[in-house]
Write a protein that holds these residues in place. Sequence first.
Motif, short mmCIF file in Angstrom:
data_model
loop_
_atom_site.label_atom_id
_atom_site.label_comp_id
_atom_site.label_asym_id
_atom_site.label_seq_id
_atom_site.Cartn_x
_atom_site.Cartn_y
_atom_site.Cartn_z
N ASN A 91 11.74 -0.46 -1.28
CA ASN A 91 11.75 -1.12 0.02
C ASN A 91 12.89 -0.61 0.89
OD1 ASN A 91 9.53 -2.67 -0.60
ND2 ASN A 91 10.71 -4.48 -1.13
N LEU A 92 14.05 -0.34 0.29
CA LEU A 92 15.18 0.21 1.03
C LEU A 92 14.81 1.57 1.61
CD1 LEU A 92 18.18 0.28 1.91
CD2 LEU A 92 18.67 1.37 -0.28
N ALA A 93 14.20 2.42 0.80
CA ALA A 93 13.82 3.76 1.27
C ALA A 93 12.81 3.66 2.41
CB ALA A 93 13.23 4.57 0.11
N ILE A 94 11.80 2.82 2.25
CA ILE A 94 10.78 2.66 3.28
C ILE A 94 11.40 2.09 4.56
CG2 ILE A 94 8.69 1.39 3.92
CD1 ILE A 94 7.94 1.53 0.87
N GLY A 95 12.22 1.07 4.42
CA GLY A 95 12.86 0.45 5.57
C GLY A 95 13.78 1.41 6.31
N ALA A 96 14.57 2.18 5.57
CA ALA A 96 15.48 3.14 6.21
C ALA A 96 14.70 4.21 6.97
CB ALA A 96 16.37 3.80 5.15
N LEU A 97 13.62 4.69 6.36
CA LEU A 97 12.81 5.70 7.04
C LEU A 97 12.12 5.13 8.27
CD1 LEU A 97 11.34 7.51 3.91
CD2 LEU A 97 12.95 8.47 5.57
N HIS A 114 0.84 -1.20 0.00
CA HIS A 114 0.00 0.00 0.00
C HIS A 114 0.87 1.26 0.00
CE1 HIS A 114 -3.32 2.69 0.86
NE2 HIS A 114 -2.60 3.19 1.86
N VAL A 115 1.90 1.27 0.84
CA VAL A 115 2.82 2.42 0.88
C VAL A 115 3.54 2.56 -0.45
CG1 VAL A 115 4.95 3.32 1.93
CG2 VAL A 115 3.13 2.38 3.38
N ARG A 116 4.00 1.44 -1.01
CA ARG A 116 4.71 1.52 -2.29
C ARG A 116 3.81 2.04 -3.39
NH1 ARG A 116 7.85 -4.14 -2.64
NH2 ARG A 116 6.67 -4.17 -4.56
N ASP A 117 2.53 1.66 -3.37
CA ASP A 117 1.64 2.13 -4.43
C ASP A 117 1.20 3.57 -4.22
OD1 ASP A 117 0.20 1.91 -6.82
OD2 ASP A 117 -1.64 1.57 -5.68
N THR A 118 0.83 3.92 -3.00
CA THR A 118 0.32 5.28 -2.79
C THR A 118 1.42 6.33 -2.78
OG1 THR A 118 0.34 4.95 -0.39
CG2 THR A 118 -1.74 4.54 -1.53
N THR A 119 2.58 6.01 -2.22
CA THR A 119 3.66 6.98 -2.11
C THR A 119 4.52 7.03 -3.37
OG1 THR A 119 3.71 6.60 0.26
CG2 THR A 119 5.61 7.72 -0.70
N PHE A 120 4.78 5.88 -3.96
CA PHE A 120 5.65 5.82 -5.13
C PHE A 120 4.89 5.57 -6.43
CE2 PHE A 120 8.46 4.52 -1.61
CZ PHE A 120 9.54 5.35 -1.82
N VAL A 176 10.45 7.25 11.25
CA VAL A 176 9.51 8.05 10.46
C VAL A 176 8.18 7.31 10.37
CG1 VAL A 176 9.06 9.01 8.17
CG2 VAL A 176 11.34 9.17 9.17
N LYS A 177 7.09 7.97 10.71
CA LYS A 177 5.76 7.37 10.64
C LYS A 177 5.10 7.61 9.29
CE LYS A 177 5.74 6.09 14.96
NZ LYS A 177 6.18 4.77 15.24
N ASN A 178 5.32 8.79 8.72
CA ASN A 178 4.72 9.15 7.44
C ASN A 178 5.81 9.09 6.36
OD1 ASN A 178 3.84 10.67 5.15
ND2 ASN A 178 2.25 11.60 6.42
N ILE A 179 5.77 8.05 5.55
CA ILE A 179 6.83 7.83 4.56
C ILE A 179 6.90 8.97 3.54
CG2 ILE A 179 7.68 6.27 2.74
CD1 ILE A 179 8.02 5.22 5.63
N ALA A 180 5.75 9.43 3.06
CA ALA A 180 5.75 10.52 2.08
C ALA A 180 6.41 11.77 2.65
CB ALA A 180 4.32 10.82 1.62
N ALA A 181 6.09 12.12 3.90
CA ALA A 181 6.71 13.29 4.53
C ALA A 181 8.20 13.06 4.72
CB ALA A 181 6.03 13.57 5.87
N GLY A 182 8.59 11.84 5.10
CA GLY A 182 10.01 11.53 5.25
C GLY A 182 10.77 11.64 3.94
N LEU A 183 10.15 11.21 2.85
CA LEU A 183 10.80 11.34 1.54
C LEU A 183 10.98 12.81 1.17
CD1 LEU A 183 8.91 8.55 -0.42
CD2 LEU A 183 11.33 8.55 0.22
N ARG A 184 9.93 13.61 1.40
CA ARG A 184 10.04 15.05 1.08
C ARG A 184 11.13 15.70 1.92
NH1 ARG A 184 4.44 14.38 0.97
NH2 ARG A 184 4.23 15.17 3.10
N HIS A 185 11.17 15.37 3.21
CA HIS A 185 12.19 15.93 4.11
C HIS A 185 13.60 15.60 3.61
CE1 HIS A 185 14.16 17.15 7.83
NE2 HIS A 185 14.77 15.97 7.84
#
Length: 125
Positions: free
Chosen positions: A90-96, A63-69, A101-110
């Motif tokens: 998966n690496l990006a999500i796992g590292a965050l 779900h995170v991979r589809d909605t965020t990426f 980080v709770k919100n992956i999209a916000a973590g990516l933007r940051h």
Amino acid sequence: MNNLFFPGARQAVQIKRRRTDRKTGKTTVRTVYAVTSLTAGQTTTAQLAGLIRHHWKIEALHHVRDTTFAEDASQLRTGNAPRAMATWRNLAIGALRTAGVKNIAAGLRHNARAPRRPLALLGLA
């Protein structure tokens, strides 16, 4: 149990999920069903619950991979490219997640705002 209409099915499981909205405090109950090829003698209720939780962890990642990426909209379909991109996502999500980080999209933007942040997140800077 041959009346489940699924080849190889041995059990049907009813699951009641309770969810409380943090903002309103309202609790909702949803009933869902699962089908398994495991017989009642092959697994316990606790083991089935663990298998179902594990399944939803995987679904949550997708779900995170589809909605965020926007993975489902990707046009990479040949060779190793789809698998490689899934690995990078998966690496990006796992590292965050490891960084708390709770919100992956916000973590990516940051992390996108400063080129050294992703390296520091991975312990490379």
